[in-house]
Enzyme design. Structure first.
Site, PDB file in Angstrom:
ATOM      1  N   GLY A 157     -31.946 -24.863 -19.376  1.00  0.00           N
ATOM      2  CA  GLY A 157     -32.873 -24.325 -20.370  1.00  0.00           C
ATOM      3  C   GLY A 157     -33.607 -25.458 -21.059  1.00  0.00           C
ATOM      4  O   GLY A 157     -34.433 -26.113 -20.442  1.00  0.00           O
ATOM      5  N   ASP A 163     -38.087 -29.977  -5.801  1.00  0.00           N
ATOM      6  CA  ASP A 163     -37.934 -29.441  -7.154  1.00  0.00           C
ATOM      7  C   ASP A 163     -39.261 -29.543  -7.902  1.00  0.00           C
ATOM      8  O   ASP A 163     -39.819 -30.630  -8.070  1.00  0.00           O
ATOM      9  CB  ASP A 163     -36.856 -30.246  -7.884  1.00  0.00           C
ATOM     10  CG  ASP A 163     -36.395 -29.622  -9.180  1.00  0.00           C
ATOM     11  OD1 ASP A 163     -37.185 -28.892  -9.809  1.00  0.00           O
ATOM     12  OD2 ASP A 163     -35.253 -29.892  -9.590  1.00  0.00           O
ATOM     13  N   HIS A 216     -35.339 -26.292  -7.250  1.00  0.00           N
ATOM     14  CA  HIS A 216     -34.622 -26.601  -8.480  1.00  0.00           C
ATOM     15  C   HIS A 216     -33.298 -25.854  -8.619  1.00  0.00           C
ATOM     16  O   HIS A 216     -32.337 -26.376  -9.187  1.00  0.00           O
ATOM     17  CB  HIS A 216     -35.513 -26.257  -9.678  1.00  0.00           C
ATOM     18  CG  HIS A 216     -34.904 -26.583 -10.998  1.00  0.00           C
ATOM     19  ND1 HIS A 216     -34.666 -27.876 -11.408  1.00  0.00           N
ATOM     20  CD2 HIS A 216     -34.475 -25.778 -12.019  1.00  0.00           C
ATOM     21  CE1 HIS A 216     -34.138 -27.869 -12.616  1.00  0.00           C
ATOM     22  NE2 HIS A 216     -33.994 -26.610 -12.998  1.00  0.00           N
ATOM     23  N   SER A 267     -30.220 -29.442 -14.680  1.00  0.00           N
ATOM     24  CA  SER A 267     -31.475 -29.296 -15.406  1.00  0.00           C
ATOM     25  C   SER A 267     -31.276 -29.770 -16.851  1.00  0.00           C
ATOM     26  O   SER A 267     -30.823 -30.899 -17.058  1.00  0.00           O
ATOM     27  CB  SER A 267     -31.953 -27.845 -15.298  1.00  0.00           C
ATOM     28  OG  SER A 267     -33.280 -27.704 -15.714  1.00  0.00           O
ATOM     29  N   TRP A 268     -31.591 -28.947 -17.863  1.00  0.00           N
ATOM     30  CA  TRP A 268     -31.278 -29.331 -19.234  1.00  0.00           C
ATOM     31  C   TRP A 268     -29.792 -29.628 -19.381  1.00  0.00           C
ATOM     32  O   TRP A 268     -29.389 -30.487 -20.173  1.00  0.00           O
ATOM     33  CB  TRP A 268     -31.702 -28.234 -20.204  1.00  0.00           C
ATOM     34  CG  TRP A 268     -30.976 -28.295 -21.525  1.00  0.00           C
ATOM     35  CD1 TRP A 268     -29.985 -27.466 -21.951  1.00  0.00           C
ATOM     36  CD2 TRP A 268     -31.180 -29.264 -22.581  1.00  0.00           C
ATOM     37  NE1 TRP A 268     -29.552 -27.851 -23.201  1.00  0.00           N
ATOM     38  CE2 TRP A 268     -30.264 -28.948 -23.607  1.00  0.00           C
ATOM     39  CE3 TRP A 268     -32.035 -30.356 -22.738  1.00  0.00           C
ATOM     40  CZ2 TRP A 268     -30.183 -29.680 -24.786  1.00  0.00           C
ATOM     41  CZ3 TRP A 268     -31.952 -31.090 -23.916  1.00  0.00           C
ATOM     42  CH2 TRP A 268     -31.041 -30.754 -24.926  1.00  0.00           C
TER      43      TRP A 268
END
Length: 363
Positions: A59, A309, A341, A134-135
């Site tokens: 996120g 990605d 991704h 990711s985050w």
């Protein structure tokens, strides 16, 4: 030794997992703050006496899902999933309580300390594996920089450094000139391979305001709605933001199925939390991660990144690896998969499970 022989030359979404779906052993709400009363929803899977793995979702605002426990051998690992502040089953959420409540004290510093609060509440006193994509990779790195004594290994997928250029690649692209030349390749960006999805994202914002797409979206989210039309605009913007990220997360798009990204409640939390963090530079000093990699040089690190990605382009992994090399460190393994991704694409899912199967035990 980590065995990658099972990787296949395809980027199709996986529906076959090495480890079966399971119900959590237990779950709960942990109060971590009182202004407002932030409570984290958590779940525990696998072996209650096993090596702890703290799973950090993406996120910001993406929330966890039970499928995330399936990367891990349930006989070996004690798997902890939790929803970060403001999203998922944590309380309050941005979707239900609104940003003026759920975004209070919702910053990277607080999220890092929430991990320690959850460790303490669950009785984790020694080192743990930290697994984030990711985050979640960003938060994993920040956590390890600040608390290296708690981290046995870092398993990172889809590296996100979060520099302005990284965000512009995904959210700005050719938006400023889109009205005059929607298919012109005037700037680099994710839009190049997703023109239809990009059109839906851009056209929420009036043509004269497209010079700063993230700022224009943030202004919609920050607006105090005075009418049904205002509320409808906020929901439309949240869905557009969320669906855009969902659409470009898979190398092979999911045929108009937006999944959770098209759910109104998910989108209202996800989009507004992301916009909040991005407008504030992730609540980190410039180059915070790359400038502090010396603090994590001794932690075994494994990186998996999809070559295609478009949410977190591969150059972000390259920058992290260069920074590690500059302080005399290197990842134990670095796998570039033929994928986008999403952690759920076949090669990426197989690589992550192979890494977890091959980790050295926590001593």
């Amino acid at each position: 030794m980590i065995d990658f022989s099972g990787l296949q030359a395809t980027s199709a979404i996986t529906d076959e997992w090495k480890y079966p779906a399971a119900d959590p052993n237990r779950s709960g709400l942990l109060q971590v703050d009182t202004a407002p009363d932030h409570k984290l929803y958590w779940e525990e899977y696998g072996n209650p006496a096993g090596e702890p793995v703290m799973v950090l979702h993406g996120g910001p605002g993406g929330a966890c899902a039970p499928v995330m426990a399936r990367f891990f051998d349930p006989a070996r690992y004690r798997i902890i999933l939790f929803d970060q502040r403001g999203c998922g089953k944590s309380e309050p959420t941005v979707a239900k309580a609104g940003p003026t409540v759920a975004l209070i004290r919702n910053t990277t510093d607080y999220l890092v300390e929430d991990i320690n609060a959850l460790r303490a509440a669950l009785g984790i006193t020694g080192k743990m594996h930290v697994f984030g994509g990711s985050w979640g990779s960003t938060l994993s790195l920040v956590y390890a920089i600040r608390h290296p004594q708690h981290v046995a290994s870092l398993i990172l997928r889809g590296i996100f450094i979060g520099a302005r250029e990284d965000l512009h690649y995904m959210y700005q692209g050719n938006a400023a000139t889109f009205a005059e030349a929607p298919f012109a390749l005037t700037e680099p960006g994710s839009y190049v391979t997703y023109p239809d999805e990009w059109k839906a994202f851009v056209e929420v914002i009036p043509a004269g305001e497209r010079g700063d797409m993230m700022g224009a979206y943030k202004a919609i989210f920050d607006m105090v709605p005075a009418s049904d039309a205002d509320r409808a605009l906020q929901l439309r913007a949240a869905l557009a933001w969320s669906i855009w990220e969902g659409a470009i997360s898979n190398q092979i798009p999911k045929d108009d199925d937006a999944g959770k990204f098209g759910d109104a409640e998910f989108a209202l939390s996800f989009a507004q939390i992301e916009a909040h963090f991005f407008a504030n530079h992730l609540f980190l000093e410039p180059d915070y991660i790359l400038g502090n990699v010396d603090r994590i040089a001794g932690i075994p690190m494994h990186i998996v990144h999809g070559r295609f990605d478009q949410v977190c382009p591969l150059t972000q992994a390259s920058r992290l690896i260069d920074a590690l090399a500059a302080v005399g460190a290197a990842p134990v393994s670095y796998v570039r998969t033929n994928a986008g991704h999403s952690a759920m694409e076949l090669q990426t899912a197989l690589a992550l499970s192979a890494i977890m199967d091959g980790l050295a035990p926590i001593r």
